[in-house]
Design an enzyme around this catalytic site. Sequence first.
Site, mmCIF file in Angstrom:
data_model
loop_
_atom_site.group_PDB
_atom_site.id
_atom_site.type_symbol
_atom_site.label_atom_id
_atom_site.label_comp_id
_atom_site.label_asym_id
_atom_site.label_seq_id
_atom_site.Cartn_x
_atom_site.Cartn_y
_atom_site.Cartn_z
ATOM 1 N N GLY A 101 -21.619 -11.781 8.106
ATOM 2 C CA GLY A 101 -20.812 -11.170 9.207
ATOM 3 C C GLY A 101 -20.612 -9.942 8.874
ATOM 4 O O GLY A 101 -19.309 -9.235 8.004
ATOM 5 N N VAL A 102 -20.709 -8.891 9.452
ATOM 6 C CA VAL A 102 -19.787 -7.681 9.702
ATOM 7 C C VAL A 102 -18.727 -6.754 10.569
ATOM 8 O O VAL A 102 -19.777 -6.179 11.537
ATOM 9 C CB VAL A 102 -21.345 -6.294 9.182
ATOM 10 C CG1 VAL A 102 -21.224 -6.654 7.711
ATOM 11 C CG2 VAL A 102 -22.293 -6.442 10.383
ATOM 12 N N GLY A 103 -18.142 -7.572 10.855
ATOM 13 C CA GLY A 103 -16.878 -7.755 11.876
ATOM 14 C C GLY A 103 -15.900 -6.381 11.441
ATOM 15 O O GLY A 103 -16.345 -5.621 10.465
ATOM 16 N N LYS A 143 -0.536 -21.598 13.376
ATOM 17 C CA LYS A 143 -1.362 -21.011 13.886
ATOM 18 C C LYS A 143 -1.040 -21.499 14.748
ATOM 19 O O LYS A 143 -1.007 -22.457 15.760
ATOM 20 C CB LYS A 143 -2.964 -21.403 12.935
ATOM 21 C CG LYS A 143 -4.151 -21.291 13.359
ATOM 22 C CD LYS A 143 -3.811 -19.466 12.444
ATOM 23 C CE LYS A 143 -5.039 -18.657 12.753
ATOM 24 N NZ LYS A 143 -5.592 -17.915 11.066
ATOM 25 N N VAL A 194 -13.355 -7.170 9.576
ATOM 26 C CA VAL A 194 -13.312 -7.528 8.173
ATOM 27 C C VAL A 194 -14.299 -7.203 7.174
ATOM 28 O O VAL A 194 -14.709 -6.119 6.290
ATOM 29 C CB VAL A 194 -12.945 -8.937 7.529
ATOM 30 C CG1 VAL A 194 -12.375 -8.803 5.677
ATOM 31 C CG2 VAL A 194 -11.579 -9.872 7.950
#
Length: 358
Positions: free
Chosen positions: A184-186, A84, A188
């Site tokens: 979280g509704v970004g 990463k 993905v």
Amino acid sequence: MQETDSIFEQIVDRGHEQLCFHHDPETGLKAIIAIHSTALGNALGGTRRWYYESEADAVYDVLRLSKGMTYKAAVSGLPMGGAKSVIMLPHREQPRTEAEARAMGRFVDTFNGAYIAAEDVGVDIEFIDWMASETNHVMGGETVSRGGDPSPWTAMGTFHGMRASLLHAGKGDDFSGITVAMQGVGHVGQNLCRLLTEAGAKVIVADINKKSVDHVVETYGCTAVHDADILTQECDILAPCALGNVIDGSMVQSLRCQILCGASNNILGDPEEDAVALKTAGIVYAPDFVVNAGGLIHLAGMHLGMIDATLQTKNDEIFETSLQILQRGEAASSTYAAAVEIAEQRISGAKETGIHAG
Ligand code: NAD
């Protein structure tokens, strides 16, 4: 969060191969690449652009995330290692530039392919293609590099992980009558809302971004709640799809879900202990690095030359892999321990036989 151990103690403790710091005098770029393992092959992992309060925070993040990538690749049966990178922003709202991306691309190139970069938080397709102007060792762009946005694939894999979790919990693998609470509704989360509502689930959502919430309420008929309340919603499946480190052992008693299965990396603060607490509380935990591997499988698979049908089959396999790990978790201390055991067996098997697919 940061460690008090020295950097070498942290590297040794987590079993990392390399931790490299880079400064580009022209752009001021400060970046770190962590290669956790190349035992199974060259290591693919995203580049995160983030403002860290301290260098120690950045080191902690890149070490933890890169080790997770090793497990994710190994458990998914990919001949890839784990790595990463992070770009340390000087300010929270630092605008991204092509010069910065190109400087990062040149840093990535110094690894000659042992590290392959891709999207992570704060890095989009355009940034990837800017990086790719300086190196061949990047995936996830659309013009200069290949692969595109991995999030629809991550959502699909997480959906398979949810199906396996429902089956394991004795609820069939049918989503009708099932309630999912999603934090979280970004990228993905929105794809997952689509898959879940198409399959008949009721989806409760929260996000600090009102526009994203409005979008999934209007498009998929999701129900919105305040973001402070999402983790304690009564539901069948709790799906953290925003940040990591959102659940710890002290919260387990206040959860009102039967299954914990989300796309975020490092959902649990201390996975070894927290996964045991979840098991004790009777909550089925589908380890994040197992169910959120769809994006990695897609980009790594393309990098390895897999055809579209194979990419789809590999993504579908997340269902079987999740089911197998949930079953093995019954005899192990937790599902997390079961997943780590499978990943480590594959890594040590490769070390013993000397097979390296890099
Ligand atoms: P994203 O940045 O597009 O979406 C994250 C969403 O979470 C945003 O809408 C943001 O407003 C929201 N959010 C942030 N803090 C919140 C809070 N406290 N409460 C509620 N909402 C909050 O990111 P993404 O690509 O959708 O990824 C989501 C998670 O999945 C991340 O943890 C990421 O590391 C992980 N992940 C993503 C992929 C991928 O393919 N994109 C692959 C593996 C893992």
